[in-house]
Design an enzyme around this catalytic site. Structure first.
Site, PDB file in Angstrom:
ATOM      1  N   GLY A  38      -7.878  11.843   5.063  1.00 21.58           N
ATOM      2  CA  GLY A  38      -8.785  12.046   3.950  1.00 21.58           C
ATOM      3  C   GLY A  38     -10.163  11.597   4.378  1.00 21.58           C
ATOM      4  O   GLY A  38     -10.297  10.672   5.175  1.00 21.58           O
ATOM      5  N   ARG A  47      -2.498  -1.937  -3.659  1.00 17.51           N
ATOM      6  CA  ARG A  47      -3.564  -0.935  -3.649  1.00 17.51           C
ATOM      7  C   ARG A  47      -3.147   0.184  -4.590  1.00 17.51           C
ATOM      8  O   ARG A  47      -2.108   0.821  -4.400  1.00 17.51           O
ATOM      9  CB  ARG A  47      -3.778  -0.376  -2.246  1.00 17.51           C
ATOM     10  CG  ARG A  47      -4.727   0.813  -2.224  1.00 17.51           C
ATOM     11  CD  ARG A  47      -4.901   1.346  -0.813  1.00 17.51           C
ATOM     12  NE  ARG A  47      -5.669   2.595  -0.835  1.00 17.51           N
ATOM     13  CZ  ARG A  47      -5.143   3.800  -0.694  1.00 17.51           C
ATOM     14  NH1 ARG A  47      -3.847   3.948  -0.517  1.00 17.51           N
ATOM     15  NH2 ARG A  47      -5.902   4.876  -0.726  1.00 17.51           N
ATOM     16  N   HIS A  95     -15.795   7.291   5.736  1.00 20.84           N
ATOM     17  CA  HIS A  95     -14.352   7.124   5.896  1.00 20.84           C
ATOM     18  C   HIS A  95     -13.794   8.467   6.360  1.00 20.84           C
ATOM     19  O   HIS A  95     -13.710   9.422   5.582  1.00 20.84           O
ATOM     20  CB  HIS A  95     -13.709   6.708   4.568  1.00 20.84           C
ATOM     21  CG  HIS A  95     -12.235   6.484   4.673  1.00 20.84           C
ATOM     22  ND1 HIS A  95     -11.673   5.225   4.727  1.00 20.84           N
ATOM     23  CD2 HIS A  95     -11.203   7.354   4.756  1.00 20.84           C
ATOM     24  CE1 HIS A  95     -10.353   5.339   4.838  1.00 20.84           C
ATOM     25  NE2 HIS A  95     -10.055   6.630   4.848  1.00 20.84           N
ATOM     26  N   LEU A  96     -13.432   8.538   7.631  1.00 21.93           N
ATOM     27  CA  LEU A  96     -13.020   9.801   8.236  1.00 21.93           C
ATOM     28  C   LEU A  96     -11.625   9.653   8.829  1.00 21.93           C
ATOM     29  O   LEU A  96     -11.427   8.980   9.850  1.00 21.93           O
ATOM     30  CB  LEU A  96     -14.013  10.221   9.332  1.00 21.93           C
ATOM     31  CG  LEU A  96     -15.491  10.261   8.927  1.00 21.93           C
ATOM     32  CD1 LEU A  96     -16.368  10.587  10.125  1.00 21.93           C
ATOM     33  CD2 LEU A  96     -15.708  11.268   7.804  1.00 21.93           C
ATOM     34  N   ASP A 151      -8.856   1.781  -5.782  1.00 22.19           N
ATOM     35  CA  ASP A 151      -9.735   2.519  -4.876  1.00 22.19           C
ATOM     36  C   ASP A 151     -10.965   3.057  -5.592  1.00 22.19           C
ATOM     37  O   ASP A 151     -12.002   3.273  -4.977  1.00 22.19           O
ATOM     38  CB  ASP A 151      -8.971   3.689  -4.243  1.00 22.19           C
ATOM     39  CG  ASP A 151      -8.752   3.483  -2.751  1.00 22.19           C
ATOM     40  OD1 ASP A 151      -9.474   2.666  -2.150  1.00 22.19           O
ATOM     41  OD2 ASP A 151      -7.872   4.141  -2.187  1.00 22.19           O
ATOM     42  N   ASP A 156      -4.265  17.759  12.673  1.00 17.21           N
ATOM     43  CA  ASP A 156      -4.395  16.554  13.483  1.00 17.21           C
ATOM     44  C   ASP A 156      -5.643  16.631  14.351  1.00 17.21           C
ATOM     45  O   ASP A 156      -5.796  17.547  15.164  1.00 17.21           O
ATOM     46  CB  ASP A 156      -3.150  16.369  14.358  1.00 17.21           C
ATOM     47  CG  ASP A 156      -3.227  15.086  15.179  1.00 17.21           C
ATOM     48  OD1 ASP A 156      -3.672  15.164  16.340  1.00 17.21           O
ATOM     49  OD2 ASP A 156      -2.839  14.039  14.663  1.00 17.21           O
ATOM     50  N   ASN A 203       0.870  -1.173   0.000  1.00 16.42           N
ATOM     51  CA  ASN A 203       0.000   0.000   0.000  1.00 16.42           C
ATOM     52  C   ASN A 203       0.909   1.226   0.000  1.00 16.42           C
ATOM     53  O   ASN A 203       1.415   1.635   1.044  1.00 16.42           O
ATOM     54  CB  ASN A 203      -0.892  -0.036   1.249  1.00 16.42           C
ATOM     55  CG  ASN A 203      -1.989   1.009   1.239  1.00 16.42           C
ATOM     56  OD1 ASN A 203      -1.931   1.976   0.491  1.00 16.42           O
ATOM     57  ND2 ASN A 203      -2.978   0.834   2.097  1.00 16.42           N
TER      58      ASN A 203
END
Length: 402
Positions: free
Chosen positions: A203, A76, A199-200, A133, A273, A11
């Site tokens: 990204g 991936r 999907h958090l 993806d 962050d 990946n």
């Protein structure tokens, strides 16, 4: 009893390498439930080193004891374009297609291609496969993937692709398994389930999934569109960007600021962050509080849009480093979405390596199509030059590590 065969999953990120060995069970699917299913995994930041050097000096020694059991490798790949939508065996024709797609995703497709070529040299006899993806979103209908732009643009392949598809598929399959095993919420059959996968992480994207198929998503031609992210802007008015260009902002600077200096980082003036912003917001930092508020507002709008596309929602599943680990966010969403009819709110840890291993194993056991792959999609402009207009943006941060 012989130990199970292994799948090597690579990946490639824009600044790091992530790799794992996934064990296959007797039926050729990844094992689960204990540490034997993942006998080794690791991640290495590039730190400015050439990728080939990291693969040679870090990855190769790590894999040395396992080579006799490694049966195939799965990669991936962020962008498969229109033509590459399912797990695909690597051959010269596919390599040509991957090279043609690099301009759309240079920070991830480029390294993935380099890793494939490196592995061909290191282990020439090892079978290699690629998973994309974008592939999970190949089920989008024209009304979902088409932009309202001139036909000449659309003929150049300018359309919504969607990203994070491997993890969205993992989430969908996990929820469906819970449903069919009687552990899922409600009585709706898995084939009818209306799921919003969130999907958090660094990204962020949403996918509206009905019966296991993606019917809508928030990311588009590039991973810049959609939700607010760690350092990416998400959707903004194109007129704002035209205004900045007319004022003389260089294209490279516009790209850099949208991809690296926007999102949570740009809003807070502090950091991208999530955990750091949580701490700062609780201490009264105004920028951090604004960043979290805008993130939640963007997320709620996106969930509302996905629910509209689905005609309702049965399950909302939170995944990624933020989604699967921030209980406060889950509580905030539960309160804010109380206006929806009853739904289940679940957390599903991301597992891109596991699903790449499974998809590659399954595909490798099917008879190969004797026909050669179709020609590369038209990623060139009428003038013959590769269309790099959203190159860096198309890939920056798409390989979310959190």
């Amino acid at each position: 009893m012989a130990p199970p065969e292994l799948v090597l999953v690579l990946n490639m990120g824009s600044s790091s390498v992530k790799a794992a060995l996934v064990a296959a069970g007797a039926e050729g699917t990844p094992m689960g439930g204990d540490g034997s299913s993942r006998p080794w995994e690791g991640q290495r930041d590039l730190r400015g080193e050439p990728l080939a050097q990291v693969l040679e000096h870090w990855l190769l020694p790590q894999l040395q004891p396992w080579w006799p059991r490694i049966q195939l490798a799965g990669h991936r790949v962020v962008h498969g374009g229109v033509a590459l939508t399912s797990p695909t065996a690597i051959n010269p024709a596919v390599l040509a297609q991957l090279r043609a797609l690099v301009p759309l995703a240079p920070l991830h497709n480029g390294p993935a291609l380099e890793a494939i070529l490196w592995l061909q040299t290191a282990r020439p006899s090892l079978r290699q496969w690629a998973c994309f993806d974008t592939g999970f979103h190949a089920s989008l209908a024209p009304e979902a993937y088409s932009y309202a732009i001139p036909e000449t643009w659309r003929r150049r392949g300018l359309r919504r692709f969607g990203f994070h598809g491997l993890n969205h598929q993992h989430v969908a399959e996990t929820v469906a398994h819970l449903q069919t095993s009687g552990q899922g919420p409600g009585e709706r059959l898995a084939r009818e389930l209306r799921l919003i996968s969130c999907h958090l992480g660094a990204g962020c994207s949403l996918a509206a999934i009905r019966g296991g198929r993606s019917i809508d998503t928030t990311m588009g031609f590039t991973p810049l569109e959609g939700l607010v992210m760690a350092s990416r802007s998400g959707s903004v008015d194109p007129g704002l960007l035209l205004h900045l260009l007319r004022e003389g902002l260089p294209l490279a600077e516009l790209d850099q600021q949208l991809v690296r200096e926007s999102g949570l980082r740009g809003l807070s003036g502090l950091s991208g962050d999530w955990q750091e912003l949580r701490r700062a917001a609780s201490s009264g930092h105004g920028g951090a509080q604004l960043a979290l508020a805008v993130f939640r507002h963007s997320l709620l709008k996106g969930i509302g849009a996905m629910a509209a596309s689905l005609g309702g929602v049965d399950v909302i599943a939170l995944s990624g480093g933020i989604g699967a680990n921030d209980a406060l966010l889950a509580a905030e969403l539960r309160t804010a979405l109380a206006w929806l009819p009853p739904f289940a709110l679940l957390t599903v840890p991301a597992d891109e390596e596991g699903i790449v291993a499974r998809l590659c194993l399954e595909a490798s056991r099917k008879p190969l199509n004797p026909r050669p792959p179709s020609a590369p999609a038209p990623w060139v402009s009428p003038g013959g030059q590769a269309d790099r207009g959203s190159g860096a943006a198309a890939d920056s941060g798409a390989g979310d590590r959190r």
